[in-house]
Structures are given as C-alpha cells and as structure tokens.
Design an enzyme around this catalytic site. Sequence first.
Site, mmCIF file in Angstrom:
data_model
loop_
_atom_site.group_PDB
_atom_site.id
_atom_site.type_symbol
_atom_site.label_atom_id
_atom_site.label_comp_id
_atom_site.label_asym_id
_atom_site.label_seq_id
_atom_site.Cartn_x
_atom_site.Cartn_y
_atom_site.Cartn_z
ATOM 1 N N HIS A 87 58.258 -81.649 9.167
ATOM 2 C CA HIS A 87 58.899 -80.770 8.256
ATOM 3 C C HIS A 87 60.497 -80.752 8.304
ATOM 4 O O HIS A 87 60.870 -79.829 7.948
ATOM 5 C CB HIS A 87 58.205 -79.452 8.684
ATOM 6 C CG HIS A 87 56.859 -79.191 8.356
ATOM 7 N ND1 HIS A 87 55.965 -78.108 8.563
ATOM 8 C CD2 HIS A 87 55.779 -80.137 7.577
ATOM 9 C CE1 HIS A 87 54.777 -78.432 8.238
ATOM 10 N NE2 HIS A 87 54.671 -79.570 7.552
ATOM 11 N N CYS A 105 78.582 -79.628 -2.176
ATOM 12 C CA CYS A 105 79.228 -80.931 -1.828
ATOM 13 C C CYS A 105 80.361 -81.263 -2.507
ATOM 14 O O CYS A 105 80.773 -80.488 -3.585
ATOM 15 C CB CYS A 105 78.027 -81.756 -2.289
ATOM 16 S SG CYS A 105 78.466 -83.467 -1.854
ATOM 17 N N GLN A 120 55.628 -79.944 13.626
ATOM 18 C CA GLN A 120 55.743 -79.148 12.293
ATOM 19 C C GLN A 120 56.972 -78.255 12.420
ATOM 20 O O GLN A 120 57.384 -77.686 11.709
ATOM 21 C CB GLN A 120 54.658 -78.158 12.068
ATOM 22 C CG GLN A 120 53.370 -79.114 11.815
ATOM 23 C CD GLN A 120 52.114 -77.970 11.998
ATOM 24 O OE1 GLN A 120 51.750 -77.539 10.844
ATOM 25 N NE2 GLN A 120 51.457 -77.747 12.987
ATOM 26 N N CYS A 129 72.812 -82.785 0.116
ATOM 27 C CA CYS A 129 73.162 -82.435 -1.064
ATOM 28 C C CYS A 129 72.126 -82.758 -1.880
ATOM 29 O O CYS A 129 71.667 -83.777 -2.091
ATOM 30 C CB CYS A 129 74.535 -83.296 -1.536
ATOM 31 S SG CYS A 129 74.970 -83.139 -3.362
ATOM 32 N N ASN A 179 45.961 -72.675 22.398
ATOM 33 C CA ASN A 179 46.504 -71.618 21.553
ATOM 34 C C ASN A 179 45.990 -70.263 22.044
ATOM 35 O O ASN A 179 44.590 -70.391 22.313
ATOM 36 C CB ASN A 179 45.896 -71.722 20.179
ATOM 37 C CG ASN A 179 46.663 -71.068 19.112
ATOM 38 O OD1 ASN A 179 46.819 -69.832 19.229
ATOM 39 N ND2 ASN A 179 47.042 -71.945 18.162
ATOM 40 N N VAL A 215 60.976 -77.283 12.875
ATOM 41 C CA VAL A 215 62.030 -77.728 12.384
ATOM 42 C C VAL A 215 63.155 -77.299 13.544
ATOM 43 O O VAL A 215 64.387 -77.564 13.453
ATOM 44 C CB VAL A 215 62.589 -77.129 11.047
ATOM 45 C CG1 VAL A 215 61.793 -77.647 10.143
ATOM 46 C CG2 VAL A 215 62.662 -75.628 11.070
ATOM 47 N N GLY A 248 49.752 -74.858 19.645
ATOM 48 C CA GLY A 248 50.481 -73.740 19.008
ATOM 49 C C GLY A 248 50.643 -73.542 17.593
ATOM 50 O O GLY A 248 51.756 -73.452 17.063
ATOM 51 N N CYS A 252 80.678 -83.500 -4.642
ATOM 52 C CA CYS A 252 80.300 -83.946 -5.698
ATOM 53 C C CYS A 252 79.685 -82.690 -6.861
ATOM 54 O O CYS A 252 79.511 -82.951 -7.977
ATOM 55 C CB CYS A 252 79.161 -85.011 -5.867
ATOM 56 S SG CYS A 252 77.603 -84.180 -5.637
HETATM 57 P P1 OAD Z 1 51.647 -70.502 12.495
HETATM 58 O O1 OAD Z 1 52.712 -69.152 12.575
HETATM 59 O O2 OAD Z 1 50.786 -70.462 11.343
HETATM 60 O O3 OAD Z 1 50.786 -70.557 13.814
HETATM 61 C C1 OAD Z 1 51.409 -70.290 15.080
HETATM 62 C C2 OAD Z 1 50.045 -70.530 15.973
HETATM 63 O O4 OAD Z 1 50.964 -70.324 17.343
HETATM 64 C C3 OAD Z 1 49.205 -69.185 15.878
HETATM 65 O O5 OAD Z 1 47.934 -69.782 15.816
HETATM 66 C C4 OAD Z 1 49.499 -68.628 17.154
HETATM 67 O O6 OAD Z 1 48.269 -68.201 17.670
HETATM 68 C C5 OAD Z 1 49.870 -69.855 18.099
HETATM 69 N N1 OAD Z 1 50.589 -69.114 19.199
HETATM 70 C C6 OAD Z 1 51.524 -67.915 19.507
HETATM 71 N N2 OAD Z 1 52.001 -68.064 20.839
HETATM 72 C C7 OAD Z 1 51.561 -69.044 21.529
HETATM 73 C C8 OAD Z 1 52.065 -69.712 22.790
HETATM 74 N N3 OAD Z 1 52.762 -69.064 23.684
HETATM 75 N N4 OAD Z 1 51.321 -70.875 22.988
HETATM 76 C C9 OAD Z 1 50.544 -71.347 22.016
HETATM 77 N N5 OAD Z 1 50.249 -71.068 20.933
HETATM 78 C C10 OAD Z 1 50.539 -69.896 20.628
HETATM 79 O O7 OAD Z 1 52.529 -71.689 12.662
HETATM 80 P P2 OAD Z 1 52.329 -73.228 12.477
HETATM 81 O O8 OAD Z 1 50.943 -73.556 12.539
HETATM 82 O O9 OAD Z 1 53.356 -74.090 13.043
HETATM 83 O O10 OAD Z 1 56.113 -74.862 7.368
HETATM 84 O O11 OAD Z 1 52.710 -73.351 10.770
HETATM 85 C C11 OAD Z 1 52.549 -74.363 10.154
HETATM 86 C C12 OAD Z 1 53.719 -74.478 8.855
HETATM 87 O O12 OAD Z 1 53.587 -73.214 8.275
HETATM 88 C C13 OAD Z 1 55.088 -74.414 9.591
HETATM 89 O O13 OAD Z 1 55.669 -75.828 9.722
HETATM 90 C C14 OAD Z 1 55.996 -74.035 8.488
HETATM 91 C C15 OAD Z 1 55.089 -72.791 7.830
HETATM 92 O O14 OAD Z 1 55.106 -72.392 6.713
HETATM 93 C C16 OAD Z 1 57.004 -75.091 6.618
HETATM 94 O O15 OAD Z 1 58.041 -74.443 6.491
HETATM 95 C C17 OAD Z 1 56.929 -76.232 5.510
#
Ligand code: OAD
Length: 243
Positions: free
Chosen positions: A118, A146, A100, A126, A211, A102, A185, A148
């Site tokens: 993502h 851009c 997920q 653009c 996690n 970027v 994570g 355009c």
């Molecule tokens: P979150 O910020 O929601 O969750 C991060 C997770 O990583 C939490 O559950 C933490 O406990 C865990 N964490 C922290 N440190 C860690 C470590 N050292 N090792 C393992 N885990 C650890 O992030 P995502 O689940 O990735 O989307 O969020 C999902 C999406 O929400 C993102 O891709 C983004 C965001 O809005 C978009 O931008 C579309």
Amino acid sequence: MQITAKLASKLKSCNSVCVLTGAGISAESGVPTFRGPEGLWSKFKPEELANVQAFLANPALVWEWYRYRKTLLKNVSPNPAHIALVKMEKHFKDFTLVTQNVDNLHARAGSHKVLCLHGNIDKNYCMTCAKDFNDANLAQTTVPKCDCGGLVRPGVVWFGESLPTQTFEEAESAARRSQLFLCIGTSAVVYPAASLPLIAKECGSYVVEINPEVTELSAIADESIFEKAGVALPQLVDIIPKN
Ligand code: OAD
C-alpha cells in the site's frame, strides 16, 4: 502462550516462509489501527480521505490528515514484533515480508526487504509529472505543488487504486511457494492483500494467524494464535534454532 507441536516443527524445519502484516503489528508501537472501536476509520471516513476523488475535491483536508499521520509516525518506534521479524529474515533461507502498512516500521526495525503493498507514507509524488518528493523537500504550503504546477500527493495506495503490480506479483509468488504463512495483525478484509493467505493455503502452506481478535481468516487458518503480535512473535523466534 501455547505453541503447538505442528507449528514448532514448521519453525524448526521449513525453508520457505511468507509473512503478511497489517496495522495490528504496529498497534503496540502506538499507531492506531483502521477498524474497531479505537480505529482510525471510526473517527475519519475513508471515502472522505483515502481516495483520489476526495483528494481532488479537498486536497487541504487530505493533506492535513496525512501530515497528522506523518507526525505521529515520526514519534513512534518499532516494537518487539517488528524486531522478531528481522530475526526471522536472518534465519530462513527463503523469507518474504509483505506488509499493508505504510508506516515504514519494518524497515526502521532492520528488515532488509519489505514488499509494501500500500505504498510508503514517507514518500510523495506529483500527480502530473510523477516526480518524487520526500518529506524534507516537500513545500510546507497547505497543499504542496510540484515545479510543474501539479498537485503533490502522498505516496500511498488509496481505495480504488491498483497495487504496484510487480510488488504484488512477488508477494503472490512468495505466498504460493511458502511452507509456513504467518498472517499478523490484519482484519483480512482488504483485497487483494487478503487473498495472500488464501492462496498460500490453496498451495499447501501452513497458515497461522496472530491476532488478539477473531478475523475473516480465523475459520480458514490452520491455527489462530489469539495474542498480541509483540507477545507472540518473540516466543516463535525463541523456538527457531540459533544459526
Ligand atoms: P485493520 O485496522 O483492519 O485491522 C487491524 C487488526 O489488528 C485487527 O484485526 C485487530 O484485531 C488486530 N490487532 C490489534 N492490536 C493488535 C496487536 N497488538 N497484535 C496483533 N494484532 C492486533 O488493519 P489492516 O487489516 O491492516 O489500506 O487494514 C488493511 C487496510 O485497510 C490498510 O492497509 C488500509 C486500510 O484501509 C489502505 O489505506 C489502502
């Protein structure tokens, strides 16, 4: 860290592994996660920054936020968790890494194939003619345009937007055929990415979460390893027989 006999046996014998990563895998590289007290969304509001209406209403603000994140990411490096996944890719016959994130840190670590659900913060395009821009050929104006005349936006998926269809289909198919599914994570609250471990479980895969915190997935996973990814993953790799 205790590795269960069941997980050790899966790591030694299975062919098909699917991994889903989220922001937590990059936390030990110094990249802030989204949720939690130190998370980006405690300081910046997704509804003001990460959706197309917010961008059209205030492109300068959204660009300022993405330039801040692009700069932050240029100054960090992959950590032992990213590197452990490169080793897994080399070992397993059927290995799919879905992220997920970027931040491009999996590719920078050396993973060859990464399904980026993502998008990729290094890319931009653009909104009018879809021309791609990398950071090097992006106009340094407050709001890049851009040739355009269209607005150039970051190449990431925002709230309310669809995921790249083929990429998600490949991820779903890998989750379905996996024998071991590692969910690393992620808070597992953003769909459709969060559906992947559930699909894997339904199809009989052994689902393991890594996690330090309890998440939405903890009650459903076969195992939760409450540890940092950079600590846990190298230990899992040590169990895998050397090729
Ligand atoms: P979150 O910020 O929601 O969750 C991060 C997770 O990583 C939490 O559950 C933490 O406990 C865990 N964490 C922290 N440190 C860690 C470590 N050292 N090792 C393992 N885990 C650890 O992030 P995502 O689940 O990735 O989307 O969020 C999902 C999406 O929400 C993102 O891709 C983004 C965001 O809005 C978009 O931008 C579309």
